[in-house]
Design an enzyme around this catalytic site. Structure first.
Site, PDB file in Angstrom:
ATOM      1  CE  LYS A 269       9.597 -15.935   8.064  1.00  0.00           C
ATOM      2  NZ  LYS A 269      10.274 -14.748   8.610  1.00  0.00           N
ATOM      3  CG  ASP A 274      12.274 -16.742  13.359  1.00  0.00           C
ATOM      4  OD1 ASP A 274      13.343 -17.368  13.557  1.00  0.00           O
ATOM      5  OD2 ASP A 274      12.228 -15.624  12.800  1.00  0.00           O
ATOM      6  CE  LYS A 281      12.918 -14.026  15.768  1.00  0.00           C
ATOM      7  NZ  LYS A 281      13.213 -12.733  15.132  1.00  0.00           N
ATOM      8  CG  ASP A 292       8.353 -15.909  11.327  1.00  0.00           C
ATOM      9  OD1 ASP A 292       7.957 -14.880  10.764  1.00  0.00           O
ATOM     10  OD2 ASP A 292       9.539 -16.307  11.294  1.00  0.00           O
ATOM     11  CG  ASP A 351      16.187 -13.894  13.785  1.00  0.00           C
ATOM     12  OD1 ASP A 351      15.222 -14.619  13.482  1.00  0.00           O
ATOM     13  OD2 ASP A 351      16.107 -12.917  14.555  1.00  0.00           O
ATOM     14  CD  GLU A 353      13.382 -17.054   9.851  1.00  0.00           C
ATOM     15  OE1 GLU A 353      14.249 -16.290  10.299  1.00  0.00           O
ATOM     16  OE2 GLU A 353      12.163 -16.800   9.913  1.00  0.00           O
ATOM     17  NE  ARG A 355      16.387 -11.846   4.772  1.00  0.00           N
ATOM     18  CZ  ARG A 355      16.718 -10.628   5.182  1.00  0.00           C
ATOM     19  NH1 ARG A 355      17.675  -9.949   4.576  1.00  0.00           N
ATOM     20  NH2 ARG A 355      16.086 -10.078   6.204  1.00  0.00           N
TER      21      ARG A 355
END
Ligand code: BES
Ligand code: ZN
Ligand code: ZN
Length: 505
Positions: A269, A274, A281, A292, A351, A353, A355
């Site tokens: 990933k 993020d 967030k 991230d 959020d 994201e 996956r």
């Protein structure tokens, strides 16, 4: 101020150094530090007793000695006690971490010690030497790229010479070199994760991956945003829509010289920042979200190390890299995406994201390559931090055989993993009425780390044995471990390299 490790087959007293370390386990005898007599004629038994130095884990005693009219620092470093038959390697790693931290603090520029007997730890000299050099260099890491006024201009790199001691020299020599390559990968990953998010964009990571691939003989294929869209990767493309930065899909391939070698897939990933997207967030949760992309950094840097180490296994590493921001075209809650393998998902929370981008990456690699196993690495869920705490990554898999291999690689390498249950009970959490699935779990099944893994499972094609590592817990700011520093840890790089190096079908 970094650590440079040097291997030596000389005797410890033949190495000129500002510091000498003696590594002692609990229950040591004067014979175990007899080497000190070569430097200074002192009865240490009484002193060690007075100072209550027993060799306990985490303990360290530093004192100056006068040698040929020069002052040398002597360090007694505690290596703990035997678990069952053997001393504990993690305790040894941390002992070296403490030694490095102290040497740096005391501004020692050169340090020497004799490597303890590998057999005390129940391992071969090659592996022990590998652990020794890698942890020294990992412990010496510091992220100082943006500190213009060096805190102390006089501080040079610390050169640590490790003498072979009574170990098998030919094995240890090879292991020591391997450890240096591993540490280089871990520290490069830490540099990437620590780099400020506006400086480490998707294109920047892809460019560095391309450069490293050229340097080390890896095949590199890189898709830009246009190609990602054409290929039907709506997950990666969708997440990138809120950003002005073009996304990248990076594929690196290491081909072993052995015919019919098995092939492993690594998937990472790579969210370079993020923000949460429109499901934004809160400020304090966003502060560290440059981390991230740690999964992408981990798979890229691991395969680079493997290109240098040349194991008898092929590896394909893919990384889905983008920012998750809130631009005018950003993904909206309620959107439905169609991924590379044709499946669809309702985006309930932008959020979640990770996956979405991993869905495309997993389906791409398992559809286009025949893999013996695939493992994805991701800072995927905040829930993971609460589930397993900072000293472990969460392991999820429905393949016992592969999961056991990942666990073993974790134990050996020091990148420990903790398996969470992955029963079908949790799968209903991602059921959607209007798409094949939804990207958040229902609140009644609160185990967010497990339900996220069930989402990923939908994108593993061709019955490929699969495992998922959630490193949201372990990638950044891990406390109390002497060989880590504030910021990135390089989590899972050691594990991935070990997994490939030790792979047996
Ligand atoms: N990148 C985060 C997960 C994360 C949190 C990594 C803290 C490292 C430290 C991920 O994209 C995320 O935000 N996940 C959400 C999912 C939720 C909306 C279902 C989370 O865990 O809150
Ligand atoms: Zn997120
Ligand atoms: Zn994320």
């Amino acid at each position: 101020m970094k650590i440079q490790t040097v291997w030596s087959e000389k005797d410890i007293h033949e190495v000129e150094s500002q510091g000498i370390a003696i590594l002692l386990a609990e229950g040591f005898t004067p014979e175990d530090y007899a080497v000190v007599a070569q430097f200074v004629d002192t009865d240490f038994a009484a002193y060690l007793e007075l100072k209550k130095f027993t060799g306990a884990a985490g303990s360290m005693l530093a004192l100056p000695i006068i040698q040929n009219k020069k002052i040398t620092k002597l360090f007694f470093v505690g290596c703990g006690k035997k678990d069952n038959e053997n001393l504990n390697i993690e305790t040894y790693r941390r002992a070296l971490g403490t030694l490095v931290t102290t040497a740096q603090a005391k501004k020692i520029e050169s340090l020497v010690f004799a490597m303890p007997q590998a057999t005390q730890y129940g391992v071969k000299a090659e592996f022990f030497a590998q652990q020794t050099s890698s942890i020294l260099e990992i412990a010496g890491y510091k992220y100082d790229a943006f500190v213009t006024k060096a805190q102390d201009d006089t501080q040079k790199d610390v050169v640590v010479t490790v003498c072979c001691g009574t170990n098998d020299a030919s094995g240890a020599r090879v292991g020591f070199k391997t450890g240096q390559i591993i540490a280089q990968a871990v520290n490069r990953e830490r540099d990437w994760v620590n780099t400020p998010p506006s400086r480490l964009t998707p294109t920047h990571i892809a460019d560095m991956a391309q450069e490293l691939a050229t340097e080390h003989g890896l095949k590199a294929t890189i898709f830009d945003g246009k190609k990602i869209k054409e290929l039907g990767m709506e997950g990666l493309h969708g997440v990138s829509r809120g950003s002005s930065q073009d996304p990248r899909f990076v594929i690196l391939e290491y081909k072993s010289k052995k015919a019919d070698a098995p092939t492993l897939g690594f998937v990472g990933k790579g969210i370079t920042f993020d923000s949460g997207g429109l499901s934004i967030k809160p400020a304090n949760s966003m502060e560290e979200m440059k981390e991230d992309m740690a999964g992408a950094g981990s798979v890229i840097n691991s395969i680079v190390a493997l290109a240098q180490l040349q194991p008898d296994v092929n590896v394909v590493a893919v990384a889905a890299i983008t920012e998750n921001l809130v631009g005018p075209d950003a993904l909206k809650p309620g959107d439905i995406l169609r991924f590379y393998n044709g499946k669809t998902a309702e985006v309930r929370n932008t959020d979640a994201e990770g996956r979405l981008v991993l869905a495309d990456a997993l389906s791409y690699v398992t559809k286009n390559y025949t893999l013996d196993a695939v493992i994805d690495i991701a800072t995927l869920t905040g829930a993971c931090i609460y589930a397993v705490g900072p000293f472990f990554s969460a392991l999820l898999s429905d393949n016992t055989n592969f999961a056991d291999k990942v666990k073993a690689a974790g134990e050996r390498s020091g990148d420990r993993v903790w398996a969470l249950p992955f029963t079908p009970d949790f799968k209903t959490a991602i059921k959607s009425e209007i798409a094949d699935m939804q990207n958040v779990g229902s609140p009644s099944i609160a185990a967010g780390t497990i339900t996220a893994a069930w989402f990923l499972r939908e994108f593993v094609e061709n019955n490929t044995p699969w495992a998922h590592l959630d490193i949201a817990s372990s990638a950044y700011n891990v406390p109390n471990i002497s060989y880590y520093r504030p910021g990135a840890t390089g989590s899972s790089v050691r594990l991935l390299i070990d997994l490939a190096m030790q792979w047996k079908a």
